[in-house]
Design a protein around this motif. Sequence first.
Motif, short mmCIF file in Angstrom:
data_model
loop_
_atom_site.label_atom_id
_atom_site.label_comp_id
_atom_site.label_asym_id
_atom_site.label_seq_id
_atom_site.Cartn_x
_atom_site.Cartn_y
_atom_site.Cartn_z
N SER A 154 0.83 -1.21 0.00
CA SER A 154 0.00 0.00 0.00
C SER A 154 0.86 1.26 0.00
CB SER A 154 -0.88 0.05 1.26
OG SER A 154 -1.63 -1.12 1.43
N PHE A 155 2.10 1.14 0.49
CA PHE A 155 2.91 2.34 0.69
C PHE A 155 3.82 2.66 -0.49
CE2 PHE A 155 1.71 0.60 4.79
CZ PHE A 155 1.08 1.70 5.35
N GLU A 156 3.71 1.91 -1.58
CA GLU A 156 4.44 2.25 -2.80
C GLU A 156 4.02 3.64 -3.26
OE1 GLU A 156 6.82 0.71 -4.30
OE2 GLU A 156 6.73 -1.27 -3.35
N ASN A 157 5.00 4.50 -3.51
CA ASN A 157 4.74 5.86 -4.01
C ASN A 157 4.07 6.79 -2.99
OD1 ASN A 157 5.85 5.40 -6.60
ND2 ASN A 157 3.95 4.32 -7.16
N VAL A 158 3.96 6.35 -1.75
CA VAL A 158 3.41 7.23 -0.71
C VAL A 158 4.52 8.14 -0.18
CG1 VAL A 158 2.50 7.27 1.65
CG2 VAL A 158 1.51 5.71 -0.05
N ASP A 159 4.23 9.44 -0.06
CA ASP A 159 5.22 10.38 0.47
C ASP A 159 5.11 10.50 1.99
OD1 ASP A 159 6.22 11.26 -2.15
OD2 ASP A 159 4.17 12.02 -2.38
N ILE A 160 3.90 10.61 2.48
CA ILE A 160 3.68 10.77 3.92
C ILE A 160 2.60 9.78 4.34
CG2 ILE A 160 2.97 12.33 5.78
CD1 ILE A 160 3.81 14.68 4.00
N ALA A 161 2.88 8.99 5.36
CA ALA A 161 1.89 8.04 5.86
C ALA A 161 1.53 8.40 7.30
CB ALA A 161 2.45 6.62 5.80
N LEU A 162 0.26 8.72 7.51
CA LEU A 162 -0.22 9.04 8.85
C LEU A 162 -0.81 7.77 9.45
CD1 LEU A 162 -2.17 12.37 8.04
CD2 LEU A 162 0.24 12.12 8.70
N PHE A 163 -0.23 7.32 10.54
CA PHE A 163 -0.68 6.08 11.18
C PHE A 163 -1.51 6.37 12.42
CE2 PHE A 163 1.48 2.16 9.59
CZ PHE A 163 2.18 2.72 8.52
N GLU A 219 10.64 1.92 4.30
CA GLU A 219 11.45 1.21 3.31
C GLU A 219 11.06 1.62 1.89
OE1 GLU A 219 12.20 -2.99 4.42
OE2 GLU A 219 11.83 -3.37 2.28
N ARG A 220 9.78 1.92 1.71
CA ARG A 220 9.29 2.31 0.38
C ARG A 220 9.39 3.82 0.15
NH1 ARG A 220 7.45 -2.27 1.88
NH2 ARG A 220 6.92 -3.92 0.39
N GLY A 221 10.05 4.54 1.08
CA GLY A 221 10.34 5.95 0.84
C GLY A 221 9.39 6.93 1.50
N ALA A 222 8.42 6.43 2.23
CA ALA A 222 7.48 7.35 2.89
C ALA A 222 8.07 7.86 4.20
CB ALA A 222 6.16 6.63 3.17
N VAL A 223 7.63 9.06 4.61
CA VAL A 223 7.87 9.50 5.98
C VAL A 223 6.62 9.14 6.77
CG1 VAL A 223 8.30 11.44 7.52
CG2 VAL A 223 9.36 11.38 5.25
N VAL A 224 6.82 8.44 7.87
CA VAL A 224 5.69 8.02 8.71
C VAL A 224 5.49 9.02 9.85
CG1 VAL A 224 4.95 6.28 10.40
CG2 VAL A 224 5.90 5.57 8.17
N ILE A 225 4.26 9.46 10.02
CA ILE A 225 3.89 10.25 11.20
C ILE A 225 2.96 9.35 12.01
CG2 ILE A 225 2.81 12.35 12.05
CD1 ILE A 225 3.58 13.60 9.27
N ASP A 226 3.46 8.89 13.13
CA ASP A 226 2.78 7.82 13.85
C ASP A 226 2.08 8.34 15.09
OD1 ASP A 226 1.96 5.31 14.64
OD2 ASP A 226 3.78 4.97 15.83
N ASN A 227 0.77 8.15 15.14
CA ASN A 227 -0.02 8.64 16.27
C ASN A 227 -0.22 7.58 17.36
OD1 ASN A 227 -1.62 10.61 17.63
ND2 ASN A 227 -3.44 9.46 16.99
N ALA A 279 -5.21 14.18 15.26
CA ALA A 279 -5.21 14.37 13.80
C ALA A 279 -4.55 15.67 13.37
CB ALA A 279 -6.67 14.33 13.29
N TRP A 280 -4.89 16.77 14.02
CA TRP A 280 -4.35 18.05 13.60
C TRP A 280 -2.86 18.14 13.86
CZ3 TRP A 280 -4.32 21.48 10.22
CH2 TRP A 280 -3.75 22.74 10.42
N ASN A 281 -2.42 17.65 15.02
CA ASN A 281 -0.98 17.68 15.30
C ASN A 281 -0.22 16.86 14.26
OD1 ASN A 281 0.96 18.71 17.50
ND2 ASN A 281 1.59 16.58 17.26
N SER A 282 -0.78 15.71 13.85
CA SER A 282 -0.12 14.89 12.82
C SER A 282 -0.02 15.64 11.50
CB SER A 282 -0.90 13.58 12.61
OG SER A 282 -0.79 12.75 13.75
N VAL A 283 -1.11 16.29 11.11
CA VAL A 283 -1.10 17.04 9.85
C VAL A 283 -0.17 18.24 9.96
CG1 VAL A 283 -2.54 18.41 8.26
CG2 VAL A 283 -3.36 16.19 9.11
N GLN A 284 -0.11 18.85 11.15
CA GLN A 284 0.84 19.95 11.36
C GLN A 284 2.29 19.46 11.17
OE1 GLN A 284 -0.53 21.24 15.34
NE2 GLN A 284 -0.33 23.33 14.55
#
Lengths: 349, 349
Positions: free
Chosen positions: A62-71, A87-95, A329-334
């Motif tokens: 699912s994370f192929e070509n994803v830039d930012i992944a909000l978990f 590993e697929r190049g995304a930056v993860v923002i983990d909640n 949610a807002w802090n993650s998007v920030q």
Amino acid sequence: MNGYTIAVVGATGAVGTKMIQMLEQANFPINEVKLLASKRSAGKKALFNGKEIEIQETTADSFENVDIALFSAGGSISKQFAPEAVERGAVVIDNTSAYRMDAEVPLVVPEVNEEAIRSHKGIIANPNCSTIQMMVALEPIRKQYGLDRVIVSTYQAVSGAGVSAVKEMKEQAQHMLNDEPYEAAILPSGGDKKHFPIAFNALPQIDLFTEDGYTFEELKMINETKKIMGDDHIKVSATCVRIPVVSGHSESVYIEVKEDGASVASIQELMKNAPGVELQDDPDNQVYPTALEAEGKKETFVGRIRKDRDLDKGYHMWIVSDNLIKGAAWNSVQIAESLHKLKLIKTTN
Amino acid sequence: MNGYTIAVVGATGAVGTKMIQMLEQANFPINEVKLLASKRSAGKKALFNGKEIEIQETTADSFENVDIALFSAGGSISKQFAPEAVERGAVVIDNTSAYRMDAEVPLVVPEVNEEAIRSHKGIIANPNCSTIQMMVALEPIRKQYGLDRVIVSTYQAVSGAGVSAVKEMKEQAQHMLNDEPYEAAILPSGGDKKHFPIAFNALPQIDLFTEDGYTFEELKMINETKKIMGDDHIKVSATCVRIPVVSGHSESVYIEVKEDGASVASIQELMKNAPGVELQDDPDNQVYPTALEAEGKKETFVGRIRKDRDLDKGYHMWIVSDNLIKGAAWNSVQIAESLHKLKLIKTTN
């Protein structure tokens, strides 16, 4: 258009649905939003900017070509899929709490320690909801006067435990109003042995207990405060309590500052100018924050600032914010906005 | 039979109705119970030990031949009629704030300072509900280790604001569950300008605000603690918050003791042996007090006792009791029991 591909993991949850709303208001270009959830939710649909998006099952691919992944689908999902996303190049923002205390992972409240994201190695952690709002309010005071000590008692909303907990509270409340029998199967903590009703009650347990009698929720507030403020010497203690509120955490916070010169007026002035804070503090006109008023808003509301009657450097205050919005949610998007603003991320396509 | 004539003033109120129930369980002989209320309630009936008693309008002459008068009809009624009752030979036990800080009036929690009633001059004051339960729990600790400091954040039930406030909360809750508009006309304080909904909310105001930003409820906890414990040097601060609970005040209490030697185990041991206290403190088995469980009971329940992680003499705990029972009606009847036990009262007939 050159924009980001964003994945939301846990898109059907209490926080995930708010993440989708907050992404609509984000200050960066978005090409595509991928909504991911459990197999059970796959095939459901959600709206992003008026466009219907089908929810897919979360897989590594699912994370192929994803830039930012909000978990925000629970710690075990983060542990399983965040490394795959990175590993697929995304930056993860983990909640979730999975990586928050990992020394390699920045723990970020953008109003407080935005610069910390520069050192990220693929994962950035979003702090616990009850910690975030306290940090937004206390950091300007810490910067001005130093912070020796924090004692917080929380009044936490049920949505922090998820959609099903809110549903159960409402059912319990309806049964109690009808003088009917009621059941409790979720709170205080899904993974614990016993369950107690939350409607018309107050539960002094959030998350599981640790060995020394504190709950993990209380330790999160204690440890995350020190990490976010970058100061291990701040004395922090917390008592975390769930109350029958849908959304909006309230906190009774006592602080002791280090330096001379603080006053109620000077702290109010700091709050007026603090990013993300709205001062609501006028006792003569009964102006103070409440959970119901804070619901759905991005700000952290601060009121009831008053001097301790015995300690010159002691102050009390009441801090309220929507736990699903600024608390999650807002802090993650920030954080995603900060990545964009500080040019720490490029689009993959 | 040689027994007392007892008057209950405010017999139709939230506390008054509990006073009648508690009198049925009192350890002293009762010849007659007179139920007094406003003109509006006169003619209504209530049961005492299965016997119907007609409620009468409160007048000065109501107190002829009364031995003990329990007042809980608001401060102005106490100010008006308590002196009349005393003049007619009654001992007044007053559950309003009218006389609590009067130097001539003992302020009594029988488990703590029963002997203080010996100095009464006709009126004995019953402390504020939120103070009483804290005193019952903290006095054994103070006696053993001294008490330097108390910081309390309360989670107070709506019944403390009376029957009509509970009715309004339930109506608000029902409207909110139905997604209907709702009104607020009573809380946070009947005498104040603005009103806020309490259902699914938390209101950081109980009673009116004073000049320094504290509410009168907070000052009651601060000042009454010092008077009951007989120590002006204890540092006390309070943040008083109303939450959507029907009956049962919860309190997050932080204390600092003076002497060495305290531990979680030693404080638990003190609580086990403390009169009026029931220890409910076993985190491994999720044993801790909650408001719903405390409702209708006479005890003060204490749990979540834990050491502050930074201060050696600091401890946190969670104290819960039914605000209408130990917080009001039962404590008043206990004071009457003390009058009887200490032979400080004679029957007039």
